[in-house]
Design a protein around this motif. Sequence first.
Motif, PDB file in Angstrom:
ATOM      1  N   GLY A  44      -5.134   2.356   1.309  1.00 53.65           N
ATOM      2  CA  GLY A  44      -4.499   1.388   0.879  1.00 53.65           C
ATOM      3  C   GLY A  44      -4.400   0.084   2.096  1.00 53.65           C
ATOM      4  O   GLY A  44      -4.765  -0.820   1.673  1.00 53.65           O
ATOM      5  N   GLN A  49       0.601  -2.404   1.124  1.00 54.41           N
ATOM      6  CA  GLN A  49       1.181  -3.718   1.363  1.00 54.41           C
ATOM      7  C   GLN A  49       2.308  -3.667   2.350  1.00 54.41           C
ATOM      8  O   GLN A  49       2.123  -4.812   3.182  1.00 54.41           O
ATOM      9  N   ARG A  57      -6.461  -3.516   1.907  1.00 54.27           N
ATOM     10  CA  ARG A  57      -5.635  -4.901   2.040  1.00 54.27           C
ATOM     11  C   ARG A  57      -5.973  -5.412   3.239  1.00 54.27           C
ATOM     12  O   ARG A  57      -6.180  -6.840   3.137  1.00 54.27           O
ATOM     13  N   ARG A 113      -0.741   4.225  -1.750  1.00 59.02           N
ATOM     14  CA  ARG A 113      -1.847   3.528  -1.714  1.00 59.02           C
ATOM     15  C   ARG A 113      -1.454   2.008  -1.972  1.00 59.02           C
ATOM     16  O   ARG A 113      -1.622   1.126  -0.809  1.00 59.02           O
ATOM     17  N   TYR A 114      -0.828   1.669  -2.700  1.00 57.05           N
ATOM     18  CA  TYR A 114      -0.319   0.217  -2.976  1.00 57.05           C
ATOM     19  C   TYR A 114       0.817  -0.238  -2.202  1.00 57.05           C
ATOM     20  O   TYR A 114       0.890  -1.093  -1.440  1.00 57.05           O
TER      21      TYR A 114
END
Length: 417
Positions: free
Chosen positions: A220, A190, A224, A185-186
């Motif tokens: 994710g 990113q 973002r 996800r992160y």
Amino acid sequence: MPLLRDPALADDGARKVEFAHRRMPVLAGLTERWAAEKPLRGQRIAACLHVTTETANLCRALVAGGAEVALCASNPLSTKDDVAAAIQRDLGAEVFALHGCDRETYYQQVEGALGVEPTLIVDDGADLTATVHEQRPELLPAIIGGTEITSTGVIRMRNMAAAAALRYPVLPTNDALTKHLFDNRYGTGQNTIDGILRATNILLAGATVVVAGYGWCGRGVAARARGMGAEVVVTEVNPVRALEAKLDGLRVLPMHRAAAEADLVITTTGNRDVVTVEHMRSMKDGTVIGNSGHFDLEIAVDDLTSTATSRRYVRPNCVEYTLPEGHRILLLAEGRLLGQAAAEAHPAEVMDMTFATQALAVRYLVENAGELEPAVHPIPAEIENEVAVAKLAAYDITIDELTPRQHDYLTSWQFGT
């Protein structure tokens, strides 16, 4: 013999590896303990992973634990040649990895890693596992188990198990909460946005971004992109995930409709032919398409290449294709894993948890050698808890503990209204 672009790049790579090391406290603590305990003594590990600074620190931990390690690249565009040289020179693993290699060389690298005659397989995409089973079965009797770090590879291994083809136990690191809740996800969120911006420098605010797939990686990326001001549209084949996207405030459309609205399309499904030439024919002039799934099959790149009337490189990792209708499509990173190929891969902070989980899974396989059937087994809860507790400690976070009365309540059935 190792396979490297240039051993002289090792100094540059070493500085980057050490920078990542300082941001991976859980894995660093494990490395320090293992240097004294040697829980992997006598093991030979063949690893197929993205050759990045974070992977270098996993190699450091495995070697500290007493293992002999041979590393090959899991993606030809994610390899950092300077990091590969530093791993070979400084960290005790033999490396077979060249950035930008062709398919034949890629599988030469896989064969190079298998030259260690492994007792353990550490895989990313299941290429090592598939090669052993299909082409090098003589290696199977010595292999006590393997791990797999990505969704696509876990799917392949579960399919092998369902077909009774899997010959050793596998722990799916990707399924661990300490992996997919954070790394997928992160990390993917990113580095995918990072790769898009490096390859195109487009403005996301006000753009219509289509995210194919709403698993943890898709969530994710969507979060973002939305956070940078984009209108996000999700495409899905899973009704529950599609409903989740809707209730998260996102539009949900089938790809044939979403493609016509898109300024940017990102695939995160782990499946093939998610974006076809037919979809591209309906896109606007200048639509950008990229892939954040493991393999380069989610976008029909071969069909695009054969259909286009012309192609030209417009920026690093960005190729413009002109379709017969006259409009242009911008393909990022050859349709390969965008965040790895056009950016810096996952941040070290999330890979700290992923690779600590991976390393502890390897130790678990050693401790339970001969006791696990050939199948895909869940990561033990105690491994996930060990990693989570260590990560919280690194953040200097303390949490509450259950009182005896609370524990009794949660483990009984007599208490009611």
